[in-house]
Design an enzyme around this catalytic site. Structure first.
Site, PDB file in Angstrom:
ATOM      1  CG  ASP B  47      -1.625   1.028   1.448  1.00  0.00           C
ATOM      2  OD1 ASP B  47      -2.511   1.570   0.890  1.00  0.00           O
ATOM      3  OD2 ASP B  47      -1.059   1.969   2.319  1.00  0.00           O
ATOM      4  CD  GLU B 116      -3.723  -1.301  -1.026  1.00  0.00           C
ATOM      5  OE1 GLU B 116      -4.107  -0.009  -1.561  1.00  0.00           O
ATOM      6  OE2 GLU B 116      -4.117  -1.866  -0.106  1.00  0.00           O
TER       7      GLU B 116
END
Lengths: 218, 218
Positions: B47, B116
């Protein structure tokens, strides 16, 4: 301050030698100064670099933490209080460009922004390796670093390897605004400490327990 | 799916050849599967990598935008809707490990998480260059990319270089849930378009105006 002095002072603070003084200046300039460029765009970039480097550091260092615990740890490094503390500790106030008339003292929000924007400027010139060098400095100068920051985690590791069990923290309010924490490993009392917050008392008690284990292992 | 097949399918999707299949598997495994490792920690890391790479891309590409506008643009790329769209477009559903009994259809939140976490796994094995390669693929497969995404900014640049003025967008509600946008450059009408949101109508009108300018310049 002329360019040569700025480069030298920046080198003294960070041990990084920049070529692009204009970019460095931009990262150190607050909009109150009324210059054509100030630090906002570099801060946008640098903020994300700092968050990434912190995440990577914690991901590699604290292998037993889950994502929620990692997030909490990240916010202990990347928060206004810590970044403005680092700003002051490293004497960044001596090299920034702000309007000292309208800003008699530098607010923490600007201190935080500037540490982030400097990440942006270093990254643009030196790439990820340069940014990592600055990150090491930031980490080293963070509050609680490194002893307190990792204390609970180190104690966890030690307890798991010695007893195959997690340590137990018994924390309670102790008089008005004090907390008291006792640490037990494998059911056996190891240490206690006090602090103004739950977290502070636990970190301090964990550090004492680690010392005791280290003595036992000698 | 055996390791060899997984590596091959991943290569087909991303054009990236991984060595560390265990790490790749971890990034593709949802906790519903009950394996010892699932994607959460890699998602924490990935992320922050995705956010950093997006910030850098926009910082370099959209030089005239301020930090607030850059943040908005970043959230057009890094949001659940877009990342789950990319997940489906690239057929990641064919290589993930989830418990299909408890999860009959994959929710968007998991699709987002996996894009992610794959950033995390690629970064750990291939470093920032590998992550950048995957980022290019993600960018290319983003909704609205690249035409609509940059249309308003490209029109701004064109108008500034041709007339030294910003373009004017006149946007209004047009019947129930439709918006209408007219574009004026230097006071002169250039294009109009319609959309289900203000943004959609403006992007479409900007694209038409760009085409018109490009014809004028031939």
């Amino acid at each position: 301050m002329n360019d040569k002095d700025l480069k030298e002072m920046f080198k003294k603070i960070t041990d990084i030698e920049v070529e692009n003084v204009e970019l460095l200046k931009e990262s150190l300039t607050h909009r109150s100064k009324g210059e054509s460029r100030s630090y906002e765009r570099l801060e946008f970039l640098g903020d994300s670099i700092l968050s990434f480097l912190t995440s990577e550091h914690l991901y590699r260092k604290l292998k037993e933490l889950n994502e929620g615990e990692l997030s909490k740890k990240r916010s202990e490094i990347v928060n206004r209080e810590n970044l403005s503390y680092i700003f002051s500790k490293l004497h960044f106030d001596e090299i920034i460009f702000v309007d000292r008339k309208s800003l008699k003292s530098i607010p923490d929000s600007i201190k935080e922004d500037i540490i982030e924007s400097v990440f942006g400027a270093i990254y643009i010139e030196k790439g990820i390796r340069g940014a990592k060098k600055f990150f090491k400095l930031v980490l080293k100068n963070s509050k609680d670093m490194p002893d307190d920051f990792y204390a609970k985690n180190r104690l966890q590791e030690l307890s798991l390897s010695k007893y195959k069990k997690l340590p137990e923290f018994k924390t309670e309010v102790y008089r008005e605004d004090r907390f008291k924490c006792e640490v037990y490993l494998d059911g056996k009392y190891y240490s206690q400490s006090f602090g103004r917050s739950k977290k502070e008392s636990e970190k301090k008690a964990a550090k004492l327990a680690i010392k005791k284990i280290e003595k036992e292992n000698l």
